[in-house]
Design a protein around this motif. Structure first.
Motif, PDB file in Angstrom:
ATOM      1  N   PRO A   1      48.852   2.209 -27.435  1.00  0.00           N
ATOM      2  CA  PRO A   1      49.699   3.408 -27.584  1.00  0.00           C
ATOM      3  C   PRO A   1      50.362   3.741 -28.737  1.00  0.00           C
TER       4      PRO A   1
ATOM      5  N   THR B   1      39.223   3.892 -26.855  1.00  0.00           N
ATOM      6  CA  THR B   1      40.142   3.703 -25.647  1.00  0.00           C
ATOM      7  C   THR B   1      40.698   2.205 -25.851  1.00  0.00           C
TER       8      THR B   1
ATOM      9  N   ASP C   1      45.759  10.660 -23.949  1.00  0.00           N
ATOM     10  CA  ASP C   1      46.010   9.433 -23.459  1.00  0.00           C
ATOM     11  C   ASP C   1      46.552   8.275 -24.205  1.00  0.00           C
ATOM     12  N   ASP C   2      47.365   7.356 -23.542  1.00  0.00           N
ATOM     13  CA  ASP C   2      47.922   6.481 -24.307  1.00  0.00           C
ATOM     14  C   ASP C   2      48.782   6.946 -25.522  1.00  0.00           C
TER      15      ASP C   2
END
Length: 197
Positions: A16, A12, A45-46
């Motif tokens: 990005p 996480t 995600d990202d």
């Protein structure tokens, strides 16, 4: 448990990333373009993505024009590739090969270094048993320019015109679940690159 939390934290904390999506079709109702347009809505995600829409506007490749300043359309193409962390292709097959328009696009990349070591993949939405000649030709050119092919993200995802809605999107949940797999594989390759820096 601690290892699990550490792994989750590393994943996480990744920066990005941006994908460039390139369809090899110039047809308005193309299932190849619909697949990539749909991918914009199911990104990990990202992860962000841009659908390249300049294929039809590219001039025929001429080595005499392959120098700075480039013609505007090829310059925009190379800038889009340079700005992306990875490129995902989806192309039909014409006359047993990739379309001339996509080959023309790739010809415009040979003189630049934008594709060198760039992670790339493709999805094949043709009916089972079709499309592989085009992808073999695509693979040859990508190897020539030194792109980094993500094998686990190169997949067959057959798509029928009837599965594309009036907005040019695919809503079938089973197909969408399959589409998420190559997108995740691309993101994982980019994560691995980030961790190794």
């Amino acid at each position: 448990m601690r290892d699990e939390l550490t792994t989750r934290s590393v994943l996480t904390d990744m920066a990005p990333v941006k994908l460039l999506l390139i369809s090899g079709s110039t047809r308005g109702g193309s299932t190849n373009t619909a697949a990539l347009r749909t991918a914009l809505g199911v990104l990990p995600d990202d992860t962000t993505a841009e659908l390249y829409e300049g294929l039809a506007a590219l001039p025929a490749f001429n080595p005499d024009d392959d120098h700075e300043p480039l013609p505007p359309a090829p310059a925009e193409l190379r800038a889009a590739i340079a700005d992306a962390d990875a490129v995902l292709f989806c192309t039909p097959e014409y006359a047993g090969n990739m379309p001339g328009s996509l080959k023309n696009l790739l010809d415009w990349t040979v003189g630049g270094a934008e594709m060198y070591r760039k992670p790339v993949a493709w999805i094949n939405v043709a009916v089972p048993g079709r499309g592989h000649n085009a992808l073999a030709a695509l693979s040859t050119v990508l190897g020539y320019v030194g792109a980094d092919v993500i094998d686990e993200a190169c997949v067959d995802l057959p798509l029928r015109s009837a599965q594309v809605d009036e907005n040019g999107l695919v809503t079938d949940p089973e197909w969408l679940a399959q589409l998420a797999k190559p997108l995740t594989a691309i993101r994982e390759r980019l994560n691995s690159r980030q961790r190794s820096r």
